[in-house]
Design a protein around this motif. Sequence first.
Motif, PDB file in Angstrom:
ATOM      1  N   ILE A  22       0.825  -1.210   0.000  1.00 29.53           N
ATOM      2  CA  ILE A  22       0.000   0.000   0.000  1.00 29.53           C
ATOM      3  C   ILE A  22       0.857   1.258   0.000  1.00 29.53           C
ATOM      4  O   ILE A  22       0.522   2.249  -0.634  1.00 29.53           O
ATOM      5  CB  ILE A  22      -1.009  -0.014   1.175  1.00 29.53           C
ATOM      6  CG1 ILE A  22      -2.016   1.125   1.042  1.00 29.53           C
ATOM      7  CG2 ILE A  22      -0.293   0.070   2.511  1.00 29.53           C
ATOM      8  CD1 ILE A  22      -2.956   0.964  -0.110  1.00 29.53           C
ATOM      9  N   ILE A  25       1.964   2.038  -3.501  1.00 25.40           N
ATOM     10  CA  ILE A  25       0.854   2.570  -4.297  1.00 25.40           C
ATOM     11  C   ILE A  25       0.605   4.029  -3.935  1.00 25.40           C
ATOM     12  O   ILE A  25       0.399   4.869  -4.812  1.00 25.40           O
ATOM     13  CB  ILE A  25      -0.410   1.708  -4.093  1.00 25.40           C
ATOM     14  CG1 ILE A  25      -0.172   0.316  -4.688  1.00 25.40           C
ATOM     15  CG2 ILE A  25      -1.636   2.372  -4.730  1.00 25.40           C
ATOM     16  CD1 ILE A  25      -1.231  -0.695  -4.357  1.00 25.40           C
ATOM     17  N   LEU A  26       0.664   4.358  -2.653  1.00 25.74           N
ATOM     18  CA  LEU A  26       0.454   5.751  -2.238  1.00 25.74           C
ATOM     19  C   LEU A  26       1.557   6.663  -2.753  1.00 25.74           C
ATOM     20  O   LEU A  26       1.289   7.776  -3.205  1.00 25.74           O
ATOM     21  CB  LEU A  26       0.359   5.841  -0.713  1.00 25.74           C
ATOM     22  CG  LEU A  26      -0.894   5.223  -0.104  1.00 25.74           C
ATOM     23  CD1 LEU A  26      -0.804   5.242   1.410  1.00 25.74           C
ATOM     24  CD2 LEU A  26      -2.143   5.946  -0.590  1.00 25.74           C
TER      25      LEU A  26
END
Length: 51
Positions: A22, A25-26
Motif C-alpha cells: 500500500i 501505491i500511495l
Amino acid sequence: MARAIPANPRRILLIKSHSAGIGDILRSSAAWAVLKNRWPDVELHLLFLTR
C-alpha cells in the motif's frame, strides 16, 4: 541511457521494481497526479514487478 519525454506523450508507463504494498501505491499516486496535471489527456499505466 534515458530518453527525453516527448512534448505531448500519448502514453506513459510507470514501473515499480519492488513490492506492491500500500505504501508503494500511495507514493506512486503522487507521481501519477503530477503527470496527469501536466498531460491531462495522456494514458497512464502502472506496472509493479513483484516476485
